[in-house]
Write a protein that holds these residues in place. Structure first.
Motif, PDB file in Angstrom:
ATOM      1  N   ILE A  19       1.011  -1.169  -0.023  1.00  0.00           N
ATOM      2  CA  ILE A  19      -0.046  -0.126  -0.045  1.00  0.00           C
ATOM      3  C   ILE A  19       0.865   1.183   0.044  1.00  0.00           C
ATOM      4  N   SER A  20       0.471   2.124  -0.863  1.00  0.00           N
ATOM      5  CA  SER A  20       1.350   3.317  -1.088  1.00  0.00           C
ATOM      6  C   SER A  20       1.381   4.398   0.169  1.00  0.00           C
ATOM      7  N   ALA A  21       2.252   4.846   0.716  1.00  0.00           N
ATOM      8  CA  ALA A  21       2.173   5.835   1.846  1.00  0.00           C
ATOM      9  C   ALA A  21       3.043   7.085   1.420  1.00  0.00           C
ATOM     10  N   VAL A  22       2.410   8.074   2.287  1.00  0.00           N
ATOM     11  CA  VAL A  22       3.292   9.346   1.999  1.00  0.00           C
ATOM     12  C   VAL A  22       3.888   9.830   3.588  1.00  0.00           C
ATOM     13  N   GLN A  23       5.233  10.129   3.467  1.00  0.00           N
ATOM     14  CA  GLN A  23       5.858  10.317   4.846  1.00  0.00           C
ATOM     15  C   GLN A  23       5.676  12.153   5.107  1.00  0.00           C
ATOM     16  N   SER A  24       5.228  12.419   5.857  1.00  0.00           N
ATOM     17  CA  SER A  24       5.181  13.929   6.463  1.00  0.00           C
ATOM     18  C   SER A  24       5.371  13.965   7.848  1.00  0.00           C
ATOM     19  N   LEU A  27       4.967  11.226  10.566  1.00  0.00           N
ATOM     20  CA  LEU A  27       3.652  10.554  10.189  1.00  0.00           C
ATOM     21  C   LEU A  27       3.930   9.761   8.845  1.00  0.00           C
ATOM     22  N   THR A  28       3.328   8.552   8.743  1.00  0.00           N
ATOM     23  CA  THR A  28       3.392   7.729   7.670  1.00  0.00           C
ATOM     24  C   THR A  28       1.781   7.556   7.341  1.00  0.00           C
ATOM     25  N   LEU A  29       1.324   8.442   6.313  1.00  0.00           N
ATOM     26  CA  LEU A  29       0.067   8.533   5.940  1.00  0.00           C
ATOM     27  C   LEU A  29      -0.349   7.634   4.721  1.00  0.00           C
ATOM     28  N   VAL A  30      -1.443   7.260   4.792  1.00  0.00           N
ATOM     29  CA  VAL A  30      -2.102   6.417   3.784  1.00  0.00           C
ATOM     30  C   VAL A  30      -3.286   7.192   3.168  1.00  0.00           C
ATOM     31  N   ALA A  31      -3.554   7.500   1.856  1.00  0.00           N
ATOM     32  CA  ALA A  31      -4.575   8.514   1.180  1.00  0.00           C
ATOM     33  C   ALA A  31      -5.883   7.613   1.433  1.00  0.00           C
ATOM     34  N   LYS A  32      -6.809   8.228   1.339  1.00  0.00           N
ATOM     35  CA  LYS A  32      -8.212   7.846   1.964  1.00  0.00           C
ATOM     36  C   LYS A  32      -8.718   6.683   1.039  1.00  0.00           C
ATOM     37  N   GLY A  33      -8.332   6.769  -0.355  1.00  0.00           N
ATOM     38  CA  GLY A  33      -8.782   5.785  -1.256  1.00  0.00           C
ATOM     39  C   GLY A  33      -8.171   4.557  -1.200  1.00  0.00           C
ATOM     40  N   ASP A  34      -7.032   4.463  -0.450  1.00  0.00           N
ATOM     41  CA  ASP A  34      -6.177   3.376  -0.296  1.00  0.00           C
ATOM     42  C   ASP A  34      -6.470   2.551   0.970  1.00  0.00           C
ATOM     43  N   CYS A  35      -7.401   3.240   1.970  1.00  0.00           N
ATOM     44  CA  CYS A  35      -7.627   2.600   3.234  1.00  0.00           C
ATOM     45  C   CYS A  35      -8.118   1.055   3.335  1.00  0.00           C
ATOM     46  N   ALA A  40      -7.951  -4.262   4.862  1.00  0.00           N
ATOM     47  CA  ALA A  40      -8.272  -5.686   4.601  1.00  0.00           C
ATOM     48  C   ALA A  40      -6.754  -6.551   4.972  1.00  0.00           C
ATOM     49  N   ALA A  41      -5.707  -6.075   4.472  1.00  0.00           N
ATOM     50  CA  ALA A  41      -4.435  -6.518   4.344  1.00  0.00           C
ATOM     51  C   ALA A  41      -4.048  -6.839   6.030  1.00  0.00           C
ATOM     52  N   VAL A  42      -4.290  -5.717   6.807  1.00  0.00           N
ATOM     53  CA  VAL A  42      -3.792  -5.772   8.111  1.00  0.00           C
ATOM     54  C   VAL A  42      -4.803  -7.043   9.045  1.00  0.00           C
ATOM     55  N   ASP A  89     -15.548   6.135   6.150  1.00  0.00           N
ATOM     56  CA  ASP A  89     -16.304   6.528   4.964  1.00  0.00           C
ATOM     57  C   ASP A  89     -17.141   7.693   5.432  1.00  0.00           C
ATOM     58  N   GLU A  90     -17.570   8.023   6.644  1.00  0.00           N
ATOM     59  CA  GLU A  90     -18.505   8.911   7.193  1.00  0.00           C
ATOM     60  C   GLU A  90     -17.452  10.252   7.440  1.00  0.00           C
ATOM     61  N   SER A  91     -16.183  10.151   7.473  1.00  0.00           N
ATOM     62  CA  SER A  91     -15.410  11.300   7.660  1.00  0.00           C
ATOM     63  C   SER A  91     -15.539  12.259   6.301  1.00  0.00           C
ATOM     64  N   PRO A  92     -15.697  13.478   6.638  1.00  0.00           N
ATOM     65  CA  PRO A  92     -15.786  14.598   5.564  1.00  0.00           C
ATOM     66  C   PRO A  92     -14.551  14.660   4.478  1.00  0.00           C
ATOM     67  N   ASP A  93     -14.853  15.287   3.246  1.00  0.00           N
ATOM     68  CA  ASP A  93     -13.992  15.222   2.377  1.00  0.00           C
ATOM     69  C   ASP A  93     -12.575  15.918   2.836  1.00  0.00           C
ATOM     70  N   ARG A  94     -12.506  16.544   3.697  1.00  0.00           N
ATOM     71  CA  ARG A  94     -11.232  17.349   4.230  1.00  0.00           C
ATOM     72  C   ARG A  94     -10.359  16.529   4.714  1.00  0.00           C
ATOM     73  N   VAL A  95     -10.886  15.498   5.259  1.00  0.00           N
ATOM     74  CA  VAL A  95      -9.881  14.347   5.824  1.00  0.00           C
ATOM     75  C   VAL A  95      -9.480  13.554   4.421  1.00  0.00           C
ATOM     76  N   THR A  96      -8.125  13.691   4.287  1.00  0.00           N
ATOM     77  CA  THR A  96      -7.603  13.149   2.928  1.00  0.00           C
ATOM     78  C   THR A  96      -6.461  11.809   3.375  1.00  0.00           C
ATOM     79  N   HIS A  97      -5.867  11.802   4.484  1.00  0.00           N
ATOM     80  CA  HIS A  97      -5.180  10.575   4.922  1.00  0.00           C
ATOM     81  C   HIS A  97      -5.375  10.129   6.143  1.00  0.00           C
ATOM     82  N   TYR A  98      -4.791   8.850   6.539  1.00  0.00           N
ATOM     83  CA  TYR A  98      -4.812   8.140   7.659  1.00  0.00           C
ATOM     84  C   TYR A  98      -3.419   7.728   8.012  1.00  0.00           C
ATOM     85  N   GLU A  99      -3.213   7.725   9.522  1.00  0.00           N
ATOM     86  CA  GLU A  99      -2.064   6.925   9.770  1.00  0.00           C
ATOM     87  C   GLU A  99      -2.578   6.058  10.547  1.00  0.00           C
ATOM     88  N   PHE A 100      -2.427   4.585  10.215  1.00  0.00           N
ATOM     89  CA  PHE A 100      -2.739   3.512  10.999  1.00  0.00           C
ATOM     90  C   PHE A 100      -1.895   2.733  11.848  1.00  0.00           C
TER      91      PHE A 100
END
Length: 109
Positions: A19-24, A27-35, A40-42, A89-100
């Motif tokens: 799964i692609s991730a971005v370092q900020s 933070l190791t962030l996963v885009a909302k579309g890849d969550c 599922a993998a975890v 899915d209930e989070s607003p569009d302004r939430v773009t990434h997650y750290e798992f």
């Protein structure tokens, strides 16, 4: 087996699961579309799923946390992919990434 980035925090390596991730910063962030793929993998693997934190990642690389859309689970409870994705899915569009937060299961060691 995903490798831990920070040994004192159970942040698993999404890229080790394909799964692609971005370092900020730290933070190791996963885009909302890849969550869904990551969750599922975890949950299908030999990991303990601990939860996630929600963020907005801006074009300039800065982040804004959204604690209201972050979630964690007690040790004894493992959510389903559907339960996790319902929250995401209930989070607003302004939430773009997650750290798992996940780590190799004690049972698998």
């Amino acid at each position: 087996m995903a490798e831990l980035i920070f040994p004192d925090r159970p942040i698993g390596d999404p890229e080790a699961l394909g799964i692609s991730a971005v370092q900020s910063g730290a933070l190791t962030l996963v885009a909302k579309g890849d969550c869904q793929a990551l969750v599922a993998a975890v949950l299908a693997g030999e990991f303990d799923f601990k939860g996630f934190e929600a963020f907005t990642l801006f074009d300039n690389g800065s982040v804004q946390p959204h604690l209201r859309y972050s979630c964690d689970w007690p040790e004894a409870i493992e959510p389903t992919v559907e339960e996790v994705m319902e929250i995401i899915d209930e989070s607003p569009d302004r939430v773009t990434h997650y750290e798992f937060y996940f780590r190799p299961s004690v049972k698998s060691e």
